[in-house]
Design a protein around this motif. Sequence first.
Motif, PDB file in Angstrom:
ATOM      1  N   GLU A  81      -8.034  -1.365   5.964  1.00  0.00           N
ATOM      2  CA  GLU A  81      -8.907  -0.569   5.116  1.00  0.00           C
ATOM      3  C   GLU A  81      -8.722   0.852   5.630  1.00  0.00           C
ATOM      4  OE1 GLU A  81     -10.647  -1.280   2.517  1.00  0.00           O
ATOM      5  OE2 GLU A  81     -10.388  -3.441   2.536  1.00  0.00           O
TER       6      GLU A  81
ATOM      7  N   SER B  17      -0.834  11.749  11.640  1.00  0.00           N
ATOM      8  CA  SER B  17      -1.768  12.624  10.926  1.00  0.00           C
ATOM      9  C   SER B  17      -1.831  12.238   9.449  1.00  0.00           C
ATOM     10  CB  SER B  17      -1.315  14.080  11.083  1.00  0.00           C
ATOM     11  OG  SER B  17      -0.055  14.235  10.466  1.00  0.00           O
TER      12      SER B  17
ATOM     13  N   GLY C  58      -3.620  -2.111  -2.800  1.00  0.00           N
ATOM     14  CA  GLY C  58      -2.274  -2.679  -2.794  1.00  0.00           C
ATOM     15  C   GLY C  58      -1.766  -2.880  -4.206  1.00  0.00           C
TER      16      GLY C  58
ATOM     17  N   ALA D 129      -2.655  -8.501   1.046  1.00  0.00           N
ATOM     18  CA  ALA D 129      -3.723  -9.203   0.325  1.00  0.00           C
ATOM     19  C   ALA D 129      -3.896  -8.660  -1.092  1.00  0.00           C
ATOM     20  CB  ALA D 129      -5.032  -9.078   1.096  1.00  0.00           C
TER      21      ALA D 129
ATOM     22  N   GLY E 248       0.826  -1.215   0.000  1.00  0.00           N
ATOM     23  CA  GLY E 248       0.000   0.000   0.000  1.00  0.00           C
ATOM     24  C   GLY E 248       0.854   1.257   0.000  1.00  0.00           C
TER      25      GLY E 248
HETATM   26  P1  NAD Z   1      -3.517   1.874   1.942  1.00  0.00           P
HETATM   27  O1  NAD Z   1      -5.013   1.720   1.856  1.00  0.00           O
HETATM   28  O2  NAD Z   1      -2.793   2.628   0.889  1.00  0.00           O
HETATM   29  O3  NAD Z   1      -2.828   0.440   2.011  1.00  0.00           O
HETATM   30  C1  NAD Z   1      -3.343  -0.606   2.788  1.00  0.00           C
HETATM   31  C2  NAD Z   1      -2.634  -1.884   2.369  1.00  0.00           C
HETATM   32  O4  NAD Z   1      -3.159  -2.949   3.188  1.00  0.00           O
HETATM   33  C3  NAD Z   1      -2.892  -2.286   0.914  1.00  0.00           C
HETATM   34  O5  NAD Z   1      -1.687  -2.687   0.309  1.00  0.00           O
HETATM   35  C4  NAD Z   1      -3.869  -3.438   1.012  1.00  0.00           C
HETATM   36  O6  NAD Z   1      -3.746  -4.371  -0.044  1.00  0.00           O
HETATM   37  C5  NAD Z   1      -3.483  -4.053   2.350  1.00  0.00           C
HETATM   38  N1  NAD Z   1      -4.607  -4.779   2.959  1.00  0.00           N
HETATM   39  C6  NAD Z   1      -5.884  -4.322   3.131  1.00  0.00           C
HETATM   40  N2  NAD Z   1      -6.629  -5.291   3.691  1.00  0.00           N
HETATM   41  C7  NAD Z   1      -5.815  -6.347   3.900  1.00  0.00           C
HETATM   42  C8  NAD Z   1      -6.010  -7.637   4.454  1.00  0.00           C
HETATM   43  N3  NAD Z   1      -7.214  -8.030   4.898  1.00  0.00           N
HETATM   44  N4  NAD Z   1      -4.947  -8.472   4.551  1.00  0.00           N
HETATM   45  C9  NAD Z   1      -3.734  -8.080   4.094  1.00  0.00           C
HETATM   46  N5  NAD Z   1      -3.494  -6.886   3.533  1.00  0.00           N
HETATM   47  C10 NAD Z   1      -4.524  -6.025   3.435  1.00  0.00           C
HETATM   48  O7  NAD Z   1      -3.280   2.483   3.385  1.00  0.00           O
HETATM   49  P2  NAD Z   1      -2.182   3.551   3.880  1.00  0.00           P
HETATM   50  O8  NAD Z   1      -2.698   4.906   3.639  1.00  0.00           O
HETATM   51  O9  NAD Z   1      -0.857   3.158   3.378  1.00  0.00           O
HETATM   52  O10 NAD Z   1      -2.256   3.294   5.443  1.00  0.00           O
HETATM   53  C11 NAD Z   1      -1.450   2.284   6.059  1.00  0.00           C
HETATM   54  C12 NAD Z   1      -1.717   2.276   7.553  1.00  0.00           C
HETATM   55  O11 NAD Z   1      -1.428   3.564   8.090  1.00  0.00           O
HETATM   56  C13 NAD Z   1      -3.175   1.982   7.909  1.00  0.00           C
HETATM   57  O12 NAD Z   1      -3.169   1.171   9.056  1.00  0.00           O
HETATM   58  C14 NAD Z   1      -3.760   3.347   8.220  1.00  0.00           C
HETATM   59  O13 NAD Z   1      -4.811   3.243   9.159  1.00  0.00           O
HETATM   60  C15 NAD Z   1      -2.551   4.063   8.803  1.00  0.00           C
HETATM   61  N6  NAD Z   1      -2.536   5.530   8.637  1.00  0.00           N
HETATM   62  C16 NAD Z   1      -2.721   6.090   7.395  1.00  0.00           C
HETATM   63  C17 NAD Z   1      -2.660   7.473   7.265  1.00  0.00           C
HETATM   64  C18 NAD Z   1      -2.816   8.127   5.928  1.00  0.00           C
HETATM   65  O14 NAD Z   1      -2.879   9.365   5.853  1.00  0.00           O
HETATM   66  N7  NAD Z   1      -2.864   7.404   4.822  1.00  0.00           N
HETATM   67  C19 NAD Z   1      -2.414   8.279   8.387  1.00  0.00           C
HETATM   68  C20 NAD Z   1      -2.226   7.667   9.630  1.00  0.00           C
HETATM   69  C21 NAD Z   1      -2.278   6.287   9.744  1.00  0.00           C
END
Ligand code: NAD
Length: 350
Positions: free
Chosen positions: A86, A185, A41, A36, A12
């Motif tokens: 998610e 953030s 992803g 996944a 991701g």
């Molecule tokens: P993203 O949605 O870009 O990526 C999520 C990844 O998780 C993807 O590669 C997806 O294929 C994988 N995934 C989803 N469901 C899955 C499952 N059931 N089993 C295995 N893999 C699975 O998310 P992101 O923006 O990179 O965020 C990553 C983490 O950081 C998350 O936990 C999110 O809550 C946290 N976060 C994000 C932000 C932001 O601004 N994007 C800020 C703070 C925290």
Amino acid sequence: MKVRVLITGGAGFIGSHVVRLFVKKYPNYKIFNLDALTYAGNLSNLKDIEEEANYTFIKGDINDEAFISEIFQTHRFEGVIHLAAESHVDRSIKDPLAFVKTNIIGTLNLLNAFKDLWKDNFEGKRFYHISTDEVYGTLGETGLFTESTSYDPNSPYSASKASSDHFVRAYSETYGLPYVITNCSNNYGENQFPEKLIPLFINNIIHNKPLPVYGDGNYTRDWLYVKDHAIAIDLVYHKGLNEETYNIGGFNEWKNIDLVKLLCEQMDSKLGRKKGTSEKLITYVKDRPGHDLRYAIDASKIKNELGWQPSVTFEQGLEKTIEWYLNNKEWLDDVTSGEYQSYYENHYNK
Ligand code: NAD
Ligand code: TYD
């Protein structure tokens, strides 16, 4: 023996930057990326490192309890950096259960597998849960989220992340599982899926499509460049204290409408369009239900205790981000074909 680290969600947005940093910086680690490959992803995010000797990709779902237990028993991960989730608030409003499954039950499957593997001796082991500032709910016009702000989540997404944070802490109290949590953030930067504000608007500007600003646009977020988040994650994984939480933020608050205007200005300049062209695409649309007014992080703990701070200004980070999207139109076209089209139609054009 090599240190074995499992990074979940490594295909991701944030996860791919964390995987790359760890693979390049720690040749003595074995980095396993479990993902996944949902709509969010994309293995092409990691093309440049996929052949490295210390990198292994495992395709799999954290909701699959038996599979998760099996890979922990096989590979005996000493460290876990858990990012798989998610992650989009708007999707959580449409389908909350998917968020409960992956963000809560998926996290529990990882906690159980980690506990079962190491329960006789947790020494030197670490479970690092990547969380969000959204668990704290919303701020008014003033104040900042600190590590002791009470949890008060407002969206199905933030409620699911808050729940998983609580489970991580409960596993420490109940079973002695060593953990660290960070609440960060809003991130922006290369490889972010164009459902989130900044890449969505970059893509729409490229295609001269309307820029759908929710409500009056006076919502505030604290933006952090993704590579600075990855650096903070490396630091907390190695230097953070067990049973501690660290807030991570950009010291960088922007009202949505001001951010969008800056983005339009930078895009006009990069695309060689007349100043003011992209701003004309701004369209105010129906607000998001339960829309949190303001997020802003007090990141003084990680700054004072671990010496971390953002390395780029917002203007610099945004410029790098825009350049990346303009130079990687194939990536953008690829991820916006297929499922994205129906998501977009259903969400914005109904
Ligand atoms: P993203 O949605 O870009 O990526 C999520 C990844 O998780 C993807 O590669 C997806 O294929 C994988 N995934 C989803 N469901 C899955 C499952 N059931 N089993 C295995 N893999 C699975 O998310 P992101 O923006 O990179 O965020 C990553 C983490 O950081 C998350 O936990 C999110 O809550 C946290 N976060 C994000 C932000 C932001 O601004 N994007 C800020 C703070 C925290
Ligand atoms: P988003 O990138 O979805 O992140 P989050 O909801 O996790 O903060 O949204 C950032 C801000 O931009 C938020 O206040 C909602 C707003 N927004 C819009 O105005 N229009 C959009 O099309 C999107 C996706 C977001």
